[in-house]
Design a protein around this motif. Structure first.
Motif: not given
Length: 405
Positions: A122-124, A130-132, A134-139
């Motif tokens: 879950y931590a990974v 948070q870092h990949v 939401r800002p990048v791959t989701y878009r």
């Protein structure tokens, strides 16, 4: 885990259950097998998207964080599956080629990402969100799904337009083969794409996530419609539409044409011929043709097959059947009908049928028969089709014409 009972959770669960059941029926259907399997996969992919909405509406994500990044996102397959469904539905001879896998490259990458994340701690997954993600791959995923669906919607609609023109040149009865429900489905998917565009603007420019998200509900309607109408699609085994083969071109080789007996005097056109070919046009000054015109001998052979041999009375007559009866290539018949008679194959055959109905209604014993009985004996096999075509060609409904006859 507990699922609260609400209208939304019950509705989403019902849609998912109906989609799974209908997809199973489609996959096991004995006809339209290839196209139905594409449609079943599309329903399954949409049902998984709706499942994400069910998890959010029921609060299951909050109760079990391990459900995040479950491998249920295959949205990049929506467009390709829809396109190949349309393509295989209008061509019973469709065969899968290795190059078609390129269309599904993006969804394979999408699936690989989620399956990899599914087996991470879950931590990974939280750090990835948070870092990949939401800002990048989701878009990339969201915008890619929208672009993919728009591109394949355009390709599907273009293919259906070509198919509609081809259908008129190859079938005399097209009521169950028009695929009008599929056009409405494509329009509905275009509405979903519009909703996604609204979500994209709200998220990118206003930072609003899921505030005005109605795409899940719209996709639920889509998958519900597919489940009901897709199972009722007519058997398309007789349809072999190849988009690359455009009708109306003069074949390079037409083969020998049997000579026809020459009449001493031109015969008076019959009622059937007049209705099929339309009123006589004034003779125009001759001009040098830019391309070879239709052969009058071919036109006469087609006319004899339809009128003298009464092929127009076959309610499901196709261009292929006329080709087999006359021994003429189908492409040559299609060109001759379009260029010589100035009509599509469908209009030509139905013109003879309407003319036969008119002839029968003008006969002294017309009152002994029902209007529908005369229509069926003239080659129509549907009351709705008969009423539509008769009014289209005569300008009057059959009952009105009968009353005036």
């Amino acid at each position: 885990m507990q699922v609260p009972i609400s209208f939304m959770t019950v509705a989403l669960f019902a849609v998912i259950a109906q989609a799974c059941f209908a997809a199973g029926l489609l996959a096991a259907s004995p006809f339209n097998r290839v196209s139905n399997r594409f449609l079943a996969l599309l329903m399954a992919a949409i049902a998984l998207w709706v499942l994400d909405g069910f998890f959010r509406a029921s609060g299951l994500y909050g109760q079990n964080a391990n459900l995040y990044f479950s491998p249920i996102y295959y949205s990049l397959a929506f467009g390709p599956l829809l396109y190949f469904y349309v393509r295989s539905l209008v061509n019973h001879g469709f065969r899968w080629r290795a190059g078609y896998w390129l269309h599904f490259g993006p969804v394979l990458l999408q699936a690989a990402l989620y399956w990899w994340l599914r087996f991470q701690p879950y931590a990974v997954r939280n750090d990835f969100w948070q870092h990949v993600h939401r800002p990048v791959t989701y878009r990339l995923e969201f915008i890619g799904t929208w672009v993919s669906l728009m591109v394949y919607l355009f390709l599907s609609l273009r293919l259906l337009r070509q198919y509609s023109r081809w259908l008129e040149d190859n079938f005399s009865e097209v009521s169950r083969l028009r695929l009008r429900w599929l056009r409405w489905l494509l329009v509905l998917l275009a509405v979903v794409s519009g909703q996604w565009l609204v979500e994209l603007v709200l998220r990118e420019f206003f930072g609003l996530y899921y505030r005005y998200d109605y795409s899940t509900e719209l996709l639920g309607v889509v998958v519900f419609v597919i489940g009901i109408v897709g199972l009722r699609q007519a058997d398309m085994r007789a349809v072999h539409f190849a988009p690359e083969e455009q009708p109306g071109q003069v074949p390079a080789e037409t083969g020998p044409v049997e000579p026809l007996p020459v009449a001493a005097e031109p015969a008076e056109p019959t009622v059937v011929e007049a209705a099929a070919t339309g009123p006589a046009q004034p003779i125009q000054p001759a001009s040098p043709p830019s391309a070879p015109g239709p052969d009058p001998r071919i036109m006469e052979r087609i006319r004899r097959a339809l009128v003298d041999d009464k092929l127009y009375q076959n309610p499901t007559l196709t261009l292929a059947e006329l080709s087999a009866h006359t021994g003429l290539p189908a492409r040559l018949i299609s060109f001759t009908v379009n260029a010589g008679f100035g009509r599509s194959f469908n209009d030509l055959v139905n013109g003879y049928r309407v003319a036969e109905v008119q002839r029968r209604l003008a006969a002294p014993d017309a009152r002994r028969f029902t209007l529908l009985g005369i229509a069926f004996e003239s080659g129509f096999n549907s009351k709705t089709t008969f009423n539509r075509i008769f009014k289209q060609m005569t300008g009057r409904a059959p009952r009105e014409y009968q009353a005036e006859a």
